[in-house]
Design a protein around this motif. Structure first.
Motif, PDB file in Angstrom:
ATOM      1  N   GLU A 136       0.807  -1.221   0.000  1.00 13.64           N
ATOM      2  CA  GLU A 136       0.000   0.000   0.000  1.00 13.64           C
ATOM      3  C   GLU A 136       0.839   1.271   0.000  1.00 13.64           C
ATOM      4  OE1 GLU A 136      -2.807  -0.156   3.205  1.00 13.64           O
ATOM      5  OE2 GLU A 136      -3.730  -1.986   2.439  1.00 13.64           O
ATOM      6  N   ASP A 137       2.033   1.232   0.600  1.00  9.80           N
ATOM      7  CA  ASP A 137       2.895   2.410   0.655  1.00  9.80           C
ATOM      8  C   ASP A 137       3.773   2.554  -0.594  1.00  9.80           C
ATOM      9  OD1 ASP A 137       4.708   0.369   1.013  1.00  9.80           O
ATOM     10  OD2 ASP A 137       5.605   1.191   2.829  1.00  9.80           O
ATOM     11  N   ASN A 138       3.469   1.780  -1.636  1.00 10.17           N
ATOM     12  CA  ASN A 138       4.201   1.748  -2.906  1.00 10.17           C
ATOM     13  C   ASN A 138       5.554   1.074  -2.820  1.00 10.17           C
ATOM     14  OD1 ASN A 138       2.169   2.865  -4.508  1.00 10.17           O
ATOM     15  ND2 ASN A 138       2.741   4.928  -3.867  1.00 10.17           N
ATOM     16  N   SER A 139       5.861   0.409  -1.706  1.00  9.87           N
ATOM     17  CA  SER A 139       7.046  -0.441  -1.637  1.00  9.87           C
ATOM     18  C   SER A 139       6.752  -1.691  -2.462  1.00  9.87           C
ATOM     19  CB  SER A 139       7.340  -0.849  -0.194  1.00  9.87           C
ATOM     20  OG  SER A 139       7.661   0.274   0.576  1.00  9.87           O
ATOM     21  N   TYR A 140       7.797  -2.249  -3.067  1.00 10.19           N
ATOM     22  CA  TYR A 140       7.582  -3.460  -3.849  1.00 10.19           C
ATOM     23  C   TYR A 140       8.847  -4.289  -3.942  1.00 10.19           C
ATOM     24  CZ  TYR A 140       9.636  -0.883  -7.797  1.00 10.19           C
ATOM     25  OH  TYR A 140      10.464  -0.156  -8.602  1.00 10.19           O
TER      26      TYR A 140
END
Length: 159
Positions: A136-140
């Motif tokens: 959700e925090d755009n970490s991937y």
């Protein structure tokens, strides 16, 4: 009697030595499992191409290359691995290019990461596999297997 004593000393020393030698992989493997639900098959060769931590202790980007003797039988679709084929090839390419572009742009003043990407190219073909998870925090995380080279390319973007 002396043989038993030597065995009681040698076996624990071998176990401790094995953990120490493989500690980098063990710690990364635990981190990947906790953060991403990704399990990398056991290896004894992990190379860190780069590891940046610019903000908070858990933020930054990493790129690892893990080498194996045989990888193809260890990656199963039920574990989240997606086959790379004609339909998914462009998706993998876009995600890889996005990671490389973003890492270079956010670290432009600290390192020449373009050179590191050129020296350590991420290669893959049809019939290879990839693992991707976006938070959700755009970490991937993006992991690409290369069966021909017997490698996993592990790229993390943590924000």
């Amino acid at each position: 009697m002396q043989k038993k004593i030597i065995m009681w000393i040698a076996i624990p020393l071998l176990l401790v030595g094995s953990v120490i030698v493989n500690w980098n992989y063990i710690s990364k493997s635990i981190e990947w499992k906790l953060n991403w639900g990704f399990t990398a098959p056991i290896t004894n060769k992990i190379e860190t191409v780069f590891h940046t931590r610019n903000g908070f202790p858990n933020e930054g980007e990493t790129f690892h290359v893990i080498k194996y003797r045989s990888i193809e039988k260890k990656l199963k679709e039920k574990d989240g691995w997606i086959p790379i084929n004609e339909e998914s090839f462009d998706t993998v390419s876009r995600r890889l290019k996005k990671f490389q572009k973003d890492v270079v742009s956010i670290n432009k003043d600290t390192q020449n990461l373009n050179v590191l990407f050129q020296e350590n190219p991420v290669t893959y073909d049809n019939n290879d596999k990839y693992f991707y998870k976006l938070e959700e925090d755009n970490s991937y995380i993006l992991v690409i297997s290369n069966v021909k080279e017997q490698k996993l390319f592990v790229m993390e973007w943590i924000q």
